[in-house]
Design an enzyme around this catalytic site. Structure first.
Site, PDB file in Angstrom:
ATOM      1  CG  ASP A   1      -2.773  -8.413   0.638  1.00  0.00           C
ATOM      2  OD1 ASP A   1      -2.117  -8.802   1.618  1.00  0.00           O
ATOM      3  OD2 ASP A   1      -3.788  -7.675   0.741  1.00  0.00           O
TER       4      ASP A   1
ATOM      5  CG  ASP B   1      -4.868 -10.173   3.354  1.00  0.00           C
ATOM      6  OD1 ASP B   1      -4.517 -10.750   2.313  1.00  0.00           O
ATOM      7  OD2 ASP B   1      -4.646  -8.962   3.567  1.00  0.00           O
TER       8      ASP B   1
ATOM      9  CG  HIS C   1      -6.609  -5.401   1.597  1.00  0.00           C
ATOM     10  ND1 HIS C   1      -5.991  -6.224   2.522  1.00  0.00           N
ATOM     11  CD2 HIS C   1      -7.805  -5.062   2.131  1.00  0.00           C
ATOM     12  CE1 HIS C   1      -6.777  -6.369   3.574  1.00  0.00           C
ATOM     13  NE2 HIS C   1      -7.889  -5.684   3.367  1.00  0.00           N
TER      14      HIS C   1
ATOM     15  CG  HIS D   1      -2.002  -1.025   1.170  1.00  0.00           C
ATOM     16  ND1 HIS D   1      -2.930  -1.105   0.155  1.00  0.00           N
ATOM     17  CD2 HIS D   1      -2.297  -2.056   2.003  1.00  0.00           C
ATOM     18  CE1 HIS D   1      -3.741  -2.133   0.368  1.00  0.00           C
ATOM     19  NE2 HIS D   1      -3.377  -2.739   1.478  1.00  0.00           N
TER      20      HIS D   1
HETATM   21  N1  Q9C Z   1     -12.634  -1.660   7.932  1.00  0.00           N
HETATM   22  C1  Q9C Z   1      -2.511  -5.319   4.093  1.00  0.00           C
HETATM   23  O1  Q9C Z   1      -3.108  -6.360   4.033  1.00  0.00           O
HETATM   24  N2  Q9C Z   1      -7.935  -1.611   7.224  1.00  0.00           N
HETATM   25  N3  Q9C Z   1      -3.100  -4.176   4.515  1.00  0.00           N
HETATM   26  C2  Q9C Z   1      -9.151  -1.905   6.564  1.00  0.00           C
HETATM   27  C3  Q9C Z   1     -11.574  -2.147   7.065  1.00  0.00           C
HETATM   28  C4  Q9C Z   1      -6.738  -1.551   6.450  1.00  0.00           C
HETATM   29  C5  Q9C Z   1      -4.489  -4.166   4.898  1.00  0.00           C
HETATM   30  C6  Q9C Z   1     -10.278  -1.489   7.444  1.00  0.00           C
HETATM   31  C7  Q9C Z   1      -6.353  -2.876   5.850  1.00  0.00           C
HETATM   32  C8  Q9C Z   1      -4.958  -2.825   5.319  1.00  0.00           C
HETATM   33  C9  Q9C Z   1      -1.066  -5.249   3.763  1.00  0.00           C
HETATM   34 ZN    ZN Z   2      -4.165  -7.240   2.571  1.00  0.00          ZN
END
Ligand code: Q9C
Ligand code: ZN
Length: 334
Positions: free
Chosen positions: A190, A279, A192, A154
């Site tokens: 991932d 994840d 996301h 990110h």
């Molecule tokens: N309510 C990685 O997996 N929060 N980052 C989301 C949802 C941030 C994930 C909140 C998630 C970041 C590297």
């Molecule tokens: Zn992620």
């Protein structure tokens, strides 16, 4: 498989994060790395490749910010972790402000990435692990694993977000380019979308960014990762996004990944970087896909079938109790 991890990576441990309107315990915990290390039988400490390969991807002023922000936060009389709350939305003129809150907002796209006095050292170690794995592969290893924690995908050229400070996959890809590999592909699986990686290589034709992820119409990070985002200028067509719905299982995930693997093969990459997040696992506490532990080996076998030298860089995965087994399953596919 050779694996890399620097002990300093464990020191970044924010107390809490802003989640769905309230504060919750920070999900990206040091115990994630410990669980992975236990499952894979340990890792080598990376050699220090210095700051230059990090500065080949990130703005120097941003690196200064990561180092200095926690001290500026404390100097402003604040306790606890540094968290931004005001952001210069698109269209605001660039302003050189020094107030800590203005600096935080200018170098972050969300409020879920607290900075502690240890964040820089930990993320620097994470980047060194990515570089060590890259040099292992450049030196002839078929594949190598960088236990990157904090994660990286990110983080953009001059911003953090999504638990990420330094974009380890981008640093690995750029290091391979600088070592003479003409074309590098990044496959991001991932849960996301990898906002920062896409932004960094958006207008470049020498690094392909290909991602399978939860549809940003329903999931964080919302503003990146839609199917029509395909890169610009020299990079047109070198960004590929495959958003998938909640509940996605192996068949649909594997088919989407397969399309991206075909594109990577056609691109002519000399080296592959995999941004691997666990994840996507069925029990992940912040995500909604339904992959099983055994599925990761299947996905990795498909990737290994490309026959490319491969750097695996750890990204997300927040079910700590299953994380070690999920990572071990994935690595076993190589
Ligand atoms: N309510 C990685 O997996 N929060 N980052 C989301 C949802 C941030 C994930 C909140 C998630 C970041 C590297
Ligand atoms: Zn992620």
């Amino acid at each position: 498989m050779r694996s890399f991890y620097a002990p300093a990576q464990a020191t970044h441990a924010p107390q809490r994060e802003l989640h769905n309107g309230g504060f919750t315990a920070y999900a990206e915990v040091p115990a994630r790395a410990a669980a992975i290390l236990a499952a894979i039988g340990g890792a080598e400490a990376p050699r220090d490749h210095g700051v230059a390969p990090i500065a080949a991807v990130h703005d120097p002023a941003y690196l200064d910010f990561l180092r200095d922000a926690p001290a500026l936060w404390a100097a402003a009389g604040r306790s606890g972790d540094a968290i931004p709350y005001a952001f210069p939305i698109v269209g605001r003129r660039p302003l050189a402000l020094s107030r800590i809150d203005a600096l935080l907002g200018a170098h972050a796209f969300d409020a879920t990435t607290p900075l502690t006095p240890d964040s820089w050292t930990a993320s620097y170690g994470s980047a060194q692990s990515a570089l060590a794995a890259t040099h292992a592969v450049l030196g002839g290893e078929r594949a190598a694993f960088a236990l990157c924690r904090p994660p990286g995908h990110h983080a953009g050229r001059d911003y953090c977000g999504g638990y990420c400070h330094l974009n380890t996959a981008a640093i690995a890809a750029q290091a391979a380019r600088d070592a003479g590999i003409a074309k590098v592909a990044i496959l991001d699986i991932d849960y996301h979308h990898g906002t920062g990686t896409q932004d960094i290589f958006w207008a470049r034709g020498d690094v392909l960014y290909a991602s399978v992820h939860a549809d940003p119409a329903t999931d964080y990070p919302f503003y990146w990762g839609h199917a029509d985002e395909r890169g610009e200028d020299e990079g047109e067509g070198a960004t590929l996004n495959r958003p998938l719905p909640h509940g996605t299982r192996l068949d649909a995930f594997r088919a989407a990944q397969g399309e991206l693997l075909e594109a990577i093969a056609g691109f002519g990459a000399g080296l592959l970087v995999v941004s691997f997040g666990a994840d996507t696992w069925e029990g992940d506490p912040i995500s909604d896909f339904a992959l099983t532990t055994a599925n990761y080996q299947v996905l990795a076998r498909d990737i290994a079938g490309l026959g490319l030298p491969t750097v695996v860089a750890m990204e997300g995965g927040y079910a700590v109790e299953a994380l070690g087994a999920n990572v071990a399953s994935f690595l076993s596919g190589f």
